[in-house]
Each structure stands twice: as structure tokens, then as C-alpha cells.
Design a protein around this motif. Structure first.
Motif, PDB file in Angstrom:
ATOM      1  N   PRO A  51       0.926  -1.289   0.178  1.00  0.00           N
ATOM      2  CA  PRO A  51      -0.068  -0.121   0.132  1.00  0.00           C
ATOM      3  C   PRO A  51       0.808   1.107  -0.036  1.00  0.00           C
ATOM      4  O   PRO A  51       0.563   2.240  -0.550  1.00  0.00           O
ATOM      5  N   LEU A  52       1.905   1.181   0.620  1.00  0.00           N
ATOM      6  CA  LEU A  52       2.872   2.498   0.658  1.00  0.00           C
ATOM      7  C   LEU A  52       3.490   2.633  -0.831  1.00  0.00           C
ATOM      8  O   LEU A  52       3.424   4.016  -1.283  1.00  0.00           O
ATOM      9  N   ALA A  53       3.855   1.626  -1.589  1.00  0.00           N
ATOM     10  CA  ALA A  53       4.155   1.915  -2.937  1.00  0.00           C
ATOM     11  C   ALA A  53       3.002   2.432  -3.847  1.00  0.00           C
ATOM     12  O   ALA A  53       3.240   3.440  -4.628  1.00  0.00           O
ATOM     13  N   ASP A  91       0.434   8.832  -5.946  1.00  0.00           N
ATOM     14  CA  ASP A  91      -0.368   9.940  -5.789  1.00  0.00           C
ATOM     15  C   ASP A  91       0.500  11.155  -5.070  1.00  0.00           C
ATOM     16  O   ASP A  91       0.391  12.283  -5.405  1.00  0.00           O
ATOM     17  N   TYR A  92       1.027  10.473  -4.053  1.00  0.00           N
ATOM     18  CA  TYR A  92       1.763  11.574  -3.079  1.00  0.00           C
ATOM     19  C   TYR A  92       2.728  12.087  -3.946  1.00  0.00           C
ATOM     20  O   TYR A  92       3.068  13.595  -3.728  1.00  0.00           O
ATOM     21  N   LEU A  93       3.600  11.634  -4.708  1.00  0.00           N
ATOM     22  CA  LEU A  93       4.656  12.527  -5.847  1.00  0.00           C
ATOM     23  C   LEU A  93       4.015  13.225  -6.468  1.00  0.00           C
ATOM     24  O   LEU A  93       4.845  14.257  -7.082  1.00  0.00           O
ATOM     25  N   GLN A  94       2.818  13.208  -6.918  1.00  0.00           N
ATOM     26  CA  GLN A  94       2.340  14.401  -7.640  1.00  0.00           C
ATOM     27  C   GLN A  94       1.798  15.471  -7.031  1.00  0.00           C
ATOM     28  O   GLN A  94       2.185  16.713  -7.363  1.00  0.00           O
ATOM     29  N   GLY A  95       1.383  15.378  -5.973  1.00  0.00           N
ATOM     30  CA  GLY A  95       0.660  16.555  -5.012  1.00  0.00           C
ATOM     31  C   GLY A  95       1.437  16.675  -3.760  1.00  0.00           C
ATOM     32  O   GLY A  95       0.878  17.566  -3.123  1.00  0.00           O
ATOM     33  N   HIS A  96       2.182  15.721  -3.240  1.00  0.00           N
ATOM     34  CA  HIS A  96       2.833  15.800  -1.805  1.00  0.00           C
ATOM     35  C   HIS A  96       1.529  15.904  -0.867  1.00  0.00           C
ATOM     36  O   HIS A  96       1.927  16.753   0.165  1.00  0.00           O
ATOM     37  N   ASP A  97       0.633  15.066  -1.056  1.00  0.00           N
ATOM     38  CA  ASP A  97      -0.452  15.045  -0.078  1.00  0.00           C
ATOM     39  C   ASP A  97      -0.154  14.151   0.974  1.00  0.00           C
ATOM     40  O   ASP A  97      -0.744  12.798   0.636  1.00  0.00           O
ATOM     41  N   LEU A  98       0.203  14.302   2.068  1.00  0.00           N
ATOM     42  CA  LEU A  98       0.676  13.275   2.822  1.00  0.00           C
ATOM     43  C   LEU A  98      -0.469  12.458   3.538  1.00  0.00           C
ATOM     44  O   LEU A  98      -0.746  11.304   3.855  1.00  0.00           O
ATOM     45  N   LEU A  99      -1.448  13.475   3.920  1.00  0.00           N
ATOM     46  CA  LEU A  99      -2.808  12.853   4.386  1.00  0.00           C
ATOM     47  C   LEU A  99      -3.564  11.828   3.559  1.00  0.00           C
ATOM     48  O   LEU A  99      -4.068  10.914   4.016  1.00  0.00           O
ATOM     49  N   ARG A 100      -3.605  12.135   2.194  1.00  0.00           N
ATOM     50  CA  ARG A 100      -4.074  10.927   1.334  1.00  0.00           C
ATOM     51  C   ARG A 100      -3.218   9.639   1.491  1.00  0.00           C
ATOM     52  O   ARG A 100      -3.862   8.674   1.243  1.00  0.00           O
ATOM     53  N   LEU A 101      -2.057   9.906   1.502  1.00  0.00           N
ATOM     54  CA  LEU A 101      -1.040   8.780   1.683  1.00  0.00           C
ATOM     55  C   LEU A 101      -1.514   8.043   2.994  1.00  0.00           C
ATOM     56  O   LEU A 101      -1.480   6.812   3.179  1.00  0.00           O
TER      57      LEU A 101
END
Length: 344
Positions: free
Chosen positions: A158-160, A165-175
Motif C-alpha cells: 500500500p505504501l508503494a 499519488d503522493y509524488l504528484q501532489g505531496h498530499d501526505l494525508l491522502r497517503l
């Protein structure tokens, strides 16, 4: 294959090493931090404290000693079982792996140093202190994901997935939400079935999910920027026993919150609508969950109940000792500290 009758006999022997009320009061009443260290050294944490004091000082030594003791405890219990009992125990321990991984990701996201990240973790489960330190010293989140994959940890996939998505918007909460959903689904899958032990583990995770969803919904409902239903829905975690997605959406909208609280009460949610102090509300929820989980130690002597109850009591003890150590360092009155302790 060891069953829970064997595992519980070993865990009961470990229960005798938990601190009693008199020892906690002695630590709370220590007149100084140095006196606290002397008193802690006379407890079952003494060996780890002595080892930590050869490398560091002050609160860092206490934190290291407590973390190593807790990690050794969880690894010991994990070693007692194999087959299904071990799978269920590892599913229980995954909650700490998730919390520690989140701490590492937040640290990397905000640029914190390795030592700062290590101060916020409490090793348990599959992620030992060595594994967490390796994760904490990585330069960025993709490198953390690479190490987790090499460790073949259940949260690696799940981290991968979430990292894209994180690398596109740096949205840590979503991750973090993606990891939380995977954790819930994974544990519920491991605990699938109608047996007593599976039911206990499933009930614990469902209670965790319900409480997390209520906390999140209340925050969304009181946020300055109100989100539409689709935006709020992305914060919901499926799998709870009481809070459905429809109830979550009602609870997270100020105009329908009272209707949702009535429905939650009818379904047996343990608290009613919170007042202005959300921190106190969340602490009350955490204490209710901790108390109900700790009481399992007195439940089925042949089931996983003993392990669940003991792990809760042990974790509670470690958290309280960390709090007491800081209070002795800062000179905070014992009555004030006692009010902040998770379980007394």
C-alpha cells in the motif's frame, strides 16, 4: 502447534512484571528526575535503562529503555505462537507498525532528522528498532518504500501504491488514509471466520475504525472550510461495526450532525455529542477503548483475549512512564500528571 492455552500461560507469567500501583506512585512522587531514574532502575526496566545510559542521557535514555523493553516484550509474545495464533498476534501488532511508519513518513515529509524521528516511534511488531532506524535514515519517501519492500512488510504494497499519488501532489494525508484503509482491510481479512479469536481481533479493529471515523467526522464538521460530500467521503475508512459511510457523511456536516449522534447512540456508540474541547473528547474515546481492551485480560482464559489485554496494559504502562519521566524533568505536579495518564 502452540495454542492460546500455552501462549496465555507464558503471557500470564509476564503479567507479574507489570508495575503495581505502589511502584507507579513512587515514580510519580519522585522529587527530581534523578530520583525518578533511581526508582525506574529498580523496576523490570532497569536492565534496558542501564544499557541506554551508556549511550545517552536524560529523557533520551528513558525513552530508549522503554522502547527497547516494549519491543522485546512484543517480540517475545510473537515468538510464542505459530500458524493461525501467530498470524492473529502479528495482526494485533500491526497497529504499532502503522503508527511507527506514519511517524517516519511525517518525519521525511517535514525534513526531520533521523534522531528526531526515532524519538517519536515505539518499536513493536515486525518493525524492530533496527528496521525503523534504517527507514528513518533514508533520504526521502521513495527510499523508505524501497526499504519496506526489501523487508517484505505487509504495508510495503500500500505504501508503494499510495506513493504514486503522493509524488504528484505531496498530499501526505491522502497517503496516510490509503495506509489506514489497507491496515483495516488486512487485519479484518486475517481475522476472517467465526471462531472466538478471530471475533475478538475483528471487534478490536472495528472499534478502532469507528472511533477514528468519528474523530475525523467531527473535525470535518467543525472545520472553517466546509467540504462537499464527495470531498468528505475520501476521509472515511470502511470496516467499522457502527459508523457506516452514510452516518459518517451526516456526522461530518454541521446541519445533520445531531441526527447522526442520535443514530450513533441508538447503535451503542459509547459517547454522545462532544462539547467545545475536542482534545478532551478524543482522550475520552481513547481511554474508553483502552479500558475495554485491557478488560479482555480477564476474559476467555483459552482465547487471544489474554494477549490483547496484556499488550494493552503493557503499552499503557510504557506511555504513562514516558509521561511521568517528562513530568519529573519539568517539575509538573503529580495530580496534574495523573489526570493525563491513559489508564491509572
Amino acid at each position: 502447534m502452540p495454542d492460546f492455552a500455552y501462549i496465555n500461560a507464558r503471557v500470564r507469567a509476564m503479567r507479574s512484571r507489570l508495575l503495581d500501583a505502589g511502584q507507579i506512585e513512587e515514580l510519580l512522587g519522585a522529587p527530581s528526575f534523578d530520583a525518578f531514574l533511581v526508582a525506574l532502575n529498580a523496576t523490570p526496566y532497569g536492565r534496558e535503562l542501564q544499557e541506554a545510559l551508556t549511550r545517552t542521557r536524560g529523557l533520551a535514555a528513558v525513552d530508549e529503555a522503554l522502547a527497547r523493553n516494549f519491543s522485546a516484550t512484543t517480540q517475545k509474545i510473537r515468538s510464542f505462537g505459530d500458524g493461525k495464533p501467530r498470524a492473529l498476534i502479528e495482526a494485533l501488532l500491526l497497529r504499532w507498525d502503522l503508527a511507527n511508519l506514519r511517524a517516519v513518513l511525517r518525519g521525511k515529509h517535514t525534513g526531520r532528522a533521523e534522531e528526531e524521528i526515532m524519538e517519536s516511534v515505539l518499536p513493536a511488531g515486525l518493525l524492530t528498532e533496527v528496521s525503523l532506524r534504517e527507514l528513518a535514515r533514508q533520504p526521502d519517501l521513495p527510499a523508505v518504500a524501497g526499504v519496506l519492500e526489501a523487508l517484505e512488510h505487509p504495508l510495503a504494497l500500500p505504501l508503494a501504491e499510495g506513493l504514486r499519488d503522493y509524488l504528484q501532489g505531496h498530499d501526505l494525508l491522502r497517503l496516510e488514509m490509503h495506509l489506514g484503509r489497507y491496515y483495516a482491510a488486512h487485519v479484518l481479512r486475517v481475522a476472517r471466520g467465526g471462531g472466538h479469536n478471530e471475533t475478538v481481533v475483528r471487534g478490536l479493529v472495528q472499534a478502532e475504525i469507528d472511533i477514528l471515523n468519528v474523530k475525523t467526522a467531527v473535525k470535518l464538521g467543525r472545520a472553517e472550510e466546509l467540504l462537499d460530500a464527495d470531498a468528505r467521503r475520501r476521509f472515511f475508512i470502511d470496516g467499522g461495526a457502527i459508523v457506516t459511510e452514510d452516518l459518517f457523511l451526516l456526522l461530518s456536516a454541521s446541519e445533520t450532525a445531531q441526527q447522526a449522534w442520535r443514530a450513533l447512540g441508538a447503535r451503542g456508540f459509547p459517547l454522545g455529542e462532544p462539547g467545545e474541547d475536542l482534545t478532551a473528547f478524543e482522550q475520552q474515546l481513547d481511554r474508553l477503548l483502552a479500558r475495554s481492551t485491557a478488560r479482555l485480560y480477564m476474559a476467555d482464559p483459552l482465547g487471544i483475549d489474554i494477549v490483547v489485554g496484556y499488550l494493552t496494559l503493557k503499552y499503557n504502562e510504557v506511555v504513562n512512564l514516558r509521561l511521568i519521566a517528562r513530568s519529573r524533568m519539568l517539575g509538573i505536579p503529580r495530580d496534574l500528571v495523573r489526570r493525563e495518564m491513559l489508564l491509572v
